[in-house]
Design a protein around this motif. Structure first.
Motif, PDB file in Angstrom:
ATOM      1  N   HIS A 130     -10.422   3.692   1.530  1.00  0.00           N
ATOM      2  CA  HIS A 130      -9.645   3.009   0.491  1.00  0.00           C
ATOM      3  C   HIS A 130      -9.536   1.503   0.809  1.00  0.00           C
ATOM      4  CE1 HIS A 130      -6.391   3.777  -2.753  1.00  0.00           C
ATOM      5  NE2 HIS A 130      -6.872   2.545  -2.860  1.00  0.00           N
ATOM      6  N   GLY A 164      -1.826  -4.220  -5.122  1.00  0.00           N
ATOM      7  CA  GLY A 164      -2.932  -3.511  -5.763  1.00  0.00           C
ATOM      8  C   GLY A 164      -2.766  -3.363  -7.261  1.00  0.00           C
ATOM      9  N   ALA A 165      -3.750  -2.659  -7.846  1.00  0.00           N
ATOM     10  CA  ALA A 165      -3.777  -2.516  -9.301  1.00  0.00           C
ATOM     11  C   ALA A 165      -3.050  -1.261  -9.774  1.00  0.00           C
ATOM     12  CB  ALA A 165      -5.227  -2.475  -9.771  1.00  0.00           C
ATOM     13  N   GLY A 166      -3.339  -0.141  -9.131  1.00  0.00           N
ATOM     14  CA  GLY A 166      -2.814   1.142  -9.602  1.00  0.00           C
ATOM     15  C   GLY A 166      -1.314   1.247  -9.375  1.00  0.00           C
ATOM     16  N   VAL A 187      -7.282  -8.003  -7.311  1.00  0.00           N
ATOM     17  CA  VAL A 187      -8.104  -7.050  -6.549  1.00  0.00           C
ATOM     18  C   VAL A 187      -9.430  -6.710  -7.226  1.00  0.00           C
ATOM     19  CG1 VAL A 187      -6.081  -5.991  -5.477  1.00  0.00           C
ATOM     20  CG2 VAL A 187      -7.021  -4.961  -7.545  1.00  0.00           C
ATOM     21  N   TYR A 189       0.800  -1.220   0.000  1.00  0.00           N
ATOM     22  CA  TYR A 189       0.000   0.000   0.000  1.00  0.00           C
ATOM     23  C   TYR A 189       0.839   1.280   0.000  1.00  0.00           C
ATOM     24  CZ  TYR A 189      -3.956  -2.363  -1.204  1.00  0.00           C
ATOM     25  OH  TYR A 189      -4.799  -3.089  -1.986  1.00  0.00           O
ATOM     26  N   ARG A 235      -9.273   6.437  -8.070  1.00  0.00           N
ATOM     27  CA  ARG A 235      -8.323   7.263  -7.332  1.00  0.00           C
ATOM     28  C   ARG A 235      -8.975   8.615  -7.074  1.00  0.00           C
ATOM     29  NH1 ARG A 235      -6.047   3.300  -6.302  1.00  0.00           N
ATOM     30  NH2 ARG A 235      -3.890   2.696  -6.724  1.00  0.00           N
TER      31      ARG A 235
HETATM   32  O1  LIG Z   1      -5.953   1.022  -4.582  1.00  0.00           O
HETATM   33  C1  LIG Z   1      -5.869  -0.125  -4.776  1.00  0.00           C
HETATM   34  C2  LIG Z   1      -5.358  -0.688  -5.971  1.00  0.00           C
HETATM   35  O2  LIG Z   1      -4.710   0.025  -6.761  1.00  0.00           O
HETATM   36  O3  LIG Z   1      -5.589  -1.868  -6.194  1.00  0.00           O
END
Ligand SMILES: O=CC(=O)O
Length: 328
Positions: A292, A81-83, A106, A58, A244
């Motif tokens: 979040h 996570g993805a981002g 996710v 994170y 986001r």
């Molecule tokens: O914020 C969470 C993600 O990017 O998976």
């Protein structure tokens, strides 16, 4: 790994609000020689040379050029996570460092949370709970109303893996599904969920009862939803953000909510996170905030740490190119 030295991996810290929990650290210690930021800072020149990977849980630890310069043997950053908007990918690549993320893992939970926010804000669940537990036992709210989700129109902005899963769920609610993407369109998947493509984002904004943001944060999506876009939305519409915070111009959103340009907002993401305690979004009745937690379930977080571990062990980038109809 018997007889072999475990690879050294840098993590931010163990415990506290941002650190990995002890059982998580234990899982990592079985596979790696773990070095916390504090340990590294106390003995930079010795430990810096040993570190092969950063386990970025994170968005921590923060990676800057100074850190990269001091880690000559760094091969990979495994980011949860993805981002990956918190990473300077060009800088990492200039140091020959690979990046992995966990986008497919996710997506289901994040889509579930999007639905939860839509249902909770439309049916005023938090307010209802407060009423139900209030000392006033005469609370029965005969004339207290929410808005219906089933049969309503949902506009998904960013039909990537998460957006598509939202659409699958919305189909079960018999919603009319609109979506907007700047680039690709996948007609087969569109048909599978009965989604209607809106070439112009304005068309989606004008028609949707719920606008769900599921885009990646990029320079193109930065403050994608501003004053103009909010004004295009119906005064009865609810904005849901599971991507986001910076995809929305937050000042414009506050203004729109205060002047009833839109009905409500349900946000899992803001900027900054957390919001300062005197931020106007915290005071508005028609705002539902979560901290979040898109991927925050036991199973998903476990799969994430397994996947990040595998990426480090393989020294490869596991970040799948799963984004299908996403705004690039
Ligand atoms: O914020 C969470 C993600 O990017 O998976």
């Amino acid at each position: 790994m018997e007889g072999q030295e475990l690879p050294c991996v840098l993590i931010d810290c163990i415990g506290g609000r941002h650190g990995v929990y002890e059982d998580h650290a234990e899982f990592l210690r079985e596979r790696f020689c773990l070095i916390t930021m504090k340990e590294y800072l106390e003995n930079k020149s010795f430990l810096g040379k040993k570190i092969r990977a950063i386990y970025m849980w994170y968005h921590k630890p923060v990676i800057n050029e100074e850190l990269l310069q001091s880690l000559p043997n760094l091969k990979i950053v495994a980011s949860s996570g993805a981002g990956v908007d918190h990473l300077d990918l060009n800088l990492l690549s200039s140091y020959g460092v690979k990046v992995s993320n966990t986008p497919l893992i996710v997506s289901t939970d994040t889509a579930d949370l999007g639905m939860a926010l839509m249902l909770a804000s439309s049916r005023r669940l938090v307010e209802g709970h407060q009423m139900a537990i209030s000392p006033d036992t005469e609370y029965f709210p005969a004339n207290w109303l929410g808005v219906e989700v089933s049969g309503a129109t949902l506009g998904i902005i960013g039909m990537g893996t998460i957006g598509y899963k939202v659409a699958e769920r919305a189909k079960a609610f018999e919603m009319k599904i609109l979506y907007h993407n700047r680039k690709q369109r996948n007609k087969e998947e569109e048909r599978a969920v009965g989604a209607i493509y809106c070439k112009k984002i304005d068309d989606l904004l004008q028609q949707a009862d719920f606008v769900m943001l599921a885009v990646k944060l990029t320079p193109q999506t930065h403050k994608l939803i501003g004053k103009r876009e909010l004004q295009l939305m119906k005064p009865t519409a609810i904005l849901i953000n599971i991507s986001r915070g910076l995809v929305v111009d937050q000042d414009a959103l506050v203004e729109a909510l205060q002047s009833k340009v839109i009905k409500a907002a349900a946000l899992d993401v803001t900027y900054p996170e957390p919001l300062p305690r005197d931020h106007p979004l915290l005071k508005l009745k028609d705002v539902l905030l979560t901290p979040h937690i898109g991927s925050a379930t036991v199973k998903t977080r476990h799969l994430m740490k397994e996947n990040m571990t595998e990426s480090i062990q393989a020294g490869r980038s596991s970040g799948t190119t799963a984004l299908r109809w996403d705004l690039e």
